[in-house]
Scaffold this motif. Structure first.
Motif, PDB file in Angstrom:
ATOM      1  N   PRO A 114      31.842  35.315  21.644  1.00  0.00           N
ATOM      2  CA  PRO A 114      33.260  35.411  21.267  1.00  0.00           C
ATOM      3  C   PRO A 114      33.939  34.048  21.338  1.00  0.00           C
ATOM      4  N   ASP A 115      34.935  33.850  20.475  1.00  0.00           N
ATOM      5  CA  ASP A 115      35.756  32.639  20.575  1.00  0.00           C
ATOM      6  C   ASP A 115      37.208  32.992  20.926  1.00  0.00           C
ATOM      7  N   ALA A 116      37.467  34.271  21.207  1.00  0.00           N
ATOM      8  CA  ALA A 116      38.790  34.715  21.652  1.00  0.00           C
ATOM      9  C   ALA A 116      38.606  36.005  22.440  1.00  0.00           C
ATOM     10  N   LEU A 117      39.507  36.222  23.398  1.00  0.00           N
ATOM     11  CA  LEU A 117      39.488  37.434  24.189  1.00  0.00           C
ATOM     12  C   LEU A 117      40.896  38.013  24.247  1.00  0.00           C
ATOM     13  N   PHE A 118      41.002  39.278  23.845  1.00  0.00           N
ATOM     14  CA  PHE A 118      42.248  40.016  23.990  1.00  0.00           C
ATOM     15  C   PHE A 118      42.005  41.039  25.094  1.00  0.00           C
ATOM     16  N   LEU A 119      42.579  40.779  26.281  1.00  0.00           N
ATOM     17  CA  LEU A 119      42.351  41.618  27.445  1.00  0.00           C
ATOM     18  C   LEU A 119      43.486  42.637  27.566  1.00  0.00           C
ATOM     19  N   VAL A 120      43.143  43.915  27.393  1.00  0.00           N
ATOM     20  CA  VAL A 120      44.124  44.984  27.475  1.00  0.00           C
ATOM     21  C   VAL A 120      44.142  45.600  28.871  1.00  0.00           C
ATOM     22  N   ALA A 121      42.997  45.634  29.538  1.00  0.00           N
ATOM     23  CA  ALA A 121      42.935  46.122  30.919  1.00  0.00           C
ATOM     24  C   ALA A 121      43.636  45.123  31.831  1.00  0.00           C
ATOM     25  N   GLU A 122      44.469  45.610  32.734  1.00  0.00           N
ATOM     26  CA  GLU A 122      45.255  44.720  33.594  1.00  0.00           C
ATOM     27  C   GLU A 122      44.393  44.032  34.640  1.00  0.00           C
ATOM     28  N   ALA A 123      44.564  42.719  34.756  1.00  0.00           N
ATOM     29  CA  ALA A 123      43.908  41.938  35.805  1.00  0.00           C
ATOM     30  C   ALA A 123      44.723  40.680  36.048  1.00  0.00           C
ATOM     31  N   SER A 124      44.518  40.065  37.197  1.00  0.00           N
ATOM     32  CA  SER A 124      45.225  38.840  37.551  1.00  0.00           C
ATOM     33  C   SER A 124      44.847  37.721  36.587  1.00  0.00           C
ATOM     34  N   PRO A 125      45.803  37.108  35.868  1.00  0.00           N
ATOM     35  CA  PRO A 125      45.473  36.029  34.932  1.00  0.00           C
ATOM     36  C   PRO A 125      44.668  34.885  35.548  1.00  0.00           C
ATOM     37  N   PRO A 126      44.971  34.417  36.774  1.00  0.00           N
ATOM     38  CA  PRO A 126      44.126  33.361  37.346  1.00  0.00           C
ATOM     39  C   PRO A 126      42.661  33.788  37.503  1.00  0.00           C
ATOM     40  N   LEU A 127      42.428  35.037  37.864  1.00  0.00           N
ATOM     41  CA  LEU A 127      41.058  35.520  38.020  1.00  0.00           C
ATOM     42  C   LEU A 127      40.359  35.622  36.675  1.00  0.00           C
ATOM     43  N   VAL A 128      41.088  35.976  35.639  1.00  0.00           N
ATOM     44  CA  VAL A 128      40.503  36.059  34.294  1.00  0.00           C
ATOM     45  C   VAL A 128      40.092  34.663  33.815  1.00  0.00           C
ATOM     46  N   LEU A 129      40.956  33.680  34.049  1.00  0.00           N
ATOM     47  CA  LEU A 129      40.598  32.303  33.676  1.00  0.00           C
ATOM     48  C   LEU A 129      39.351  31.828  34.410  1.00  0.00           C
ATOM     49  N   GLU A 130      39.264  32.141  35.699  1.00  0.00           N
ATOM     50  CA  GLU A 130      38.081  31.754  36.468  1.00  0.00           C
ATOM     51  C   GLU A 130      36.833  32.438  35.941  1.00  0.00           C
ATOM     52  N   ALA A 131      36.955  33.702  35.546  1.00  0.00           N
ATOM     53  CA  ALA A 131      35.809  34.424  34.990  1.00  0.00           C
ATOM     54  C   ALA A 131      35.333  33.760  33.702  1.00  0.00           C
ATOM     55  N   ALA A 132      36.263  33.328  32.857  1.00  0.00           N
ATOM     56  CA  ALA A 132      35.880  32.654  31.616  1.00  0.00           C
ATOM     57  C   ALA A 132      35.178  31.331  31.906  1.00  0.00           C
ATOM     58  N   ARG A 133      35.659  30.602  32.899  1.00  0.00           N
ATOM     59  CA  ARG A 133      35.039  29.319  33.243  1.00  0.00           C
ATOM     60  C   ARG A 133      33.643  29.513  33.814  1.00  0.00           C
ATOM     61  N   ARG A 134      33.447  30.593  34.580  1.00  0.00           N
ATOM     62  CA  ARG A 134      32.108  30.849  35.116  1.00  0.00           C
ATOM     63  C   ARG A 134      31.105  31.137  34.005  1.00  0.00           C
ATOM     64  N   GLN A 135      31.594  31.626  32.875  1.00  0.00           N
ATOM     65  CA  GLN A 135      30.711  31.886  31.745  1.00  0.00           C
ATOM     66  C   GLN A 135      30.598  30.679  30.806  1.00  0.00           C
ATOM     67  N   GLY A 136      31.121  29.547  31.229  1.00  0.00           N
ATOM     68  CA  GLY A 136      30.960  28.315  30.464  1.00  0.00           C
ATOM     69  C   GLY A 136      32.015  28.064  29.415  1.00  0.00           C
ATOM     70  N   TYR A 137      33.121  28.764  29.478  1.00  0.00           N
ATOM     71  CA  TYR A 137      34.177  28.589  28.488  1.00  0.00           C
ATOM     72  C   TYR A 137      35.278  27.683  29.026  1.00  0.00           C
ATOM     73  N   GLU A 138      35.822  26.870  28.144  1.00  0.00           N
ATOM     74  CA  GLU A 138      37.051  26.143  28.411  1.00  0.00           C
ATOM     75  C   GLU A 138      38.166  26.818  27.622  1.00  0.00           C
ATOM     76  N   VAL A 139      39.249  27.131  28.290  1.00  0.00           N
ATOM     77  CA  VAL A 139      40.392  27.785  27.658  1.00  0.00           C
ATOM     78  C   VAL A 139      41.516  26.756  27.496  1.00  0.00           C
ATOM     79  N   PRO A 140      42.007  26.536  26.260  1.00  0.00           N
ATOM     80  CA  PRO A 140      41.742  27.259  25.018  1.00  0.00           C
ATOM     81  C   PRO A 140      40.702  26.604  24.118  1.00  0.00           C
ATOM     82  N   GLY A 141      40.038  25.540  24.571  1.00  0.00           N
ATOM     83  CA  GLY A 141      39.130  24.809  23.686  1.00  0.00           C
ATOM     84  C   GLY A 141      38.014  25.662  23.125  1.00  0.00           C
ATOM     85  N   ASP A 142      37.317  26.418  23.998  1.00  0.00           N
ATOM     86  CA  ASP A 142      36.213  27.269  23.551  1.00  0.00           C
ATOM     87  C   ASP A 142      36.630  28.715  23.352  1.00  0.00           C
TER      88      ASP A 142
END
Length: 370
Positions: A259-287
């Motif tokens: 994926p090159d974009a994520l639309f998260l509908v399930a509620e979660a803490s935004p800082p934790l979501v960003l950390e999850a993306a980084r653990r998978q090797g993504y830079e937000v918003p670059g990747d």
């Protein structure tokens, strides 16, 4: 010394209740004038009204609820439950959306003279049948919710989402999920996203069914492969794990790409979501472009700040209480409903760096503001 009576002694009697006539005598006003001042009626000067109210406050005067119920036929009590959380009745207060919706409903109702009573979702009739409820708010009911049917059978007005439309005694306030989802996905596409994934709660509510249908329709219209993930339970832990699963893999998506974009509908803490993306090797918003359905105030203070689709719970609460008052006090009987516009707050997490597509407007609504 203890106030507990000794054996053989009579229990102390409670202090006598302050009566309206007591307030009138203390304020040097008539009982009728004090009653009008406290009820906000009558043609009184600001000074007289304030004197009556201040005297009543200092003396600790409270209206006699029993007498008022006998006089008006209403207890001014509103039941409140969240149908989606029947298995974990009170966990909805951990959700920023439901916490704000619940608080705003209680505050708005109190301004109109009604108190809110929290009820467990999925409750049996015996748990609420003995309460003198004037109406019940059922937020996000599940399909064929038995509680809704039981309340309507008991002639208790129900205020819920659009799933109750057309049922006698039921009224609704809702948002249009389809335009909100498509507007958010259009924004991500304008910023260069071609492989948007969506993570939803494993929920059967009307809102989430409409969200899923809108996402699938949008993907079909744009020739985009669907990337759908589900969070098995509410809360940060299950949602973050679902995000990691949706973003993980080595080119194993439906079209062989991540994926090159994520639309998260399930509620979660935004800082934790960003950390999850980084653990998978993504830079937000670059990747990865990121947008969340969220009322979490931390979204505006992360790095980068996270784009959020707000369902505007305070506006939903206000519209719902106004509809409730119209039914209970103005005799409105026909089934009716109100649509509340959503709002997309665009922040850096869904905007490509300079040199790509220009940043969009800061807000987007599915309906014109009312």
């Amino acid at each position: 010394m203890s106030d507990v009576p000794r054996h053989g002694e009579a229990a102390p009697q409670p202090a006598p209740r302050v009566r309206l006539v007591d307030v009138a005598r203390e304020a040097g006003l008539s009982k009728t004038t004090v009653s009008a001042a406290l009820n906000g009626t009558g043609r009184l000067s600001a000074e007289v009204r304030e004197k009556a109210r201040e005297t009543a406050r200092v003396m600790g005067y409270r209206p006699n609820a029993t007498a008022r119920q006998l006089r008006t036929g209403r207890a001014r009590l509103i039941g409140y439950m969240v149908g989606e959380f029947a298995d974990t009745p009170w966990s909805f207060l951990e959700s920023p959306y439901f916490a704000r919706l619940t608080g705003a409903t209680a505050a708005t109702a109190l301004q109109r003279g009604y108190a809110v009573v929290l009820l467990p979702a999925g409750s049996l009739q015996g748990e609420w049948a003995g309460l003198p409820l004037d109406a019940v708010v059922v937020a996000d009911p599940v399909p064929d919710d038995r509680v809704v049917g039981d309340l309507l059978a008991a002639r208790i007005p129900v205020f819920s989402d659009r799933s109750v439309e057309g049922r006698p005694g039921a009224y609704w306030v809702d948002v249009e999920a389809g335009p909100a989802v498509c507007g958010t996905l259009d924004h991500l596409r304008e910023q260069g996203a071609r492989r948007p994934a969506m993570v939803l709660p494993d929920s059967t509510t009307r809102f989430h069914r409409e969200v899923l249908a809108a996402y699938r329709g949008w993907c079909a219209a744009h020739g985009v492969a669907e990337r759908i993930g589900y969070a098995g339970a509410p809360g940060n832990g299950p949602v973050v794990r679902a995000v990691e699963t949706a973003l993980a893999g080595d080119g194993e998506g439906p079209d062989g790409l991540r994926p090159d974009a994520l639309f998260l509908v399930a509620e979660a803490s935004p800082p934790l979501v960003l950390e999850a993306a980084r653990r998978q090797g993504y830079e937000v918003p670059g990747d990865l472009l990121l947008a969340c359905v969220s009322e979490d105030v931390t979204a505006a203070h992360t790095e980068p700040p996270v784009t959020t689709l707000s369902l505007r719970p305070e506006e939903i609460a206000q519209a719902g209480v106004e509809l409730l008052v119209a039914v209970l006090e103005e005799g409105r009987r026909e089934s009716a409903g109100v649509l509340v516009p959503t709002r997309l707050d665009v922040r850096a997490s869904s905007v490509r760096r300079p040199g790509a597509t220009p940043a969009p407007q800061a807000q987007w609504t599915s309906l014109p503001p009312t």
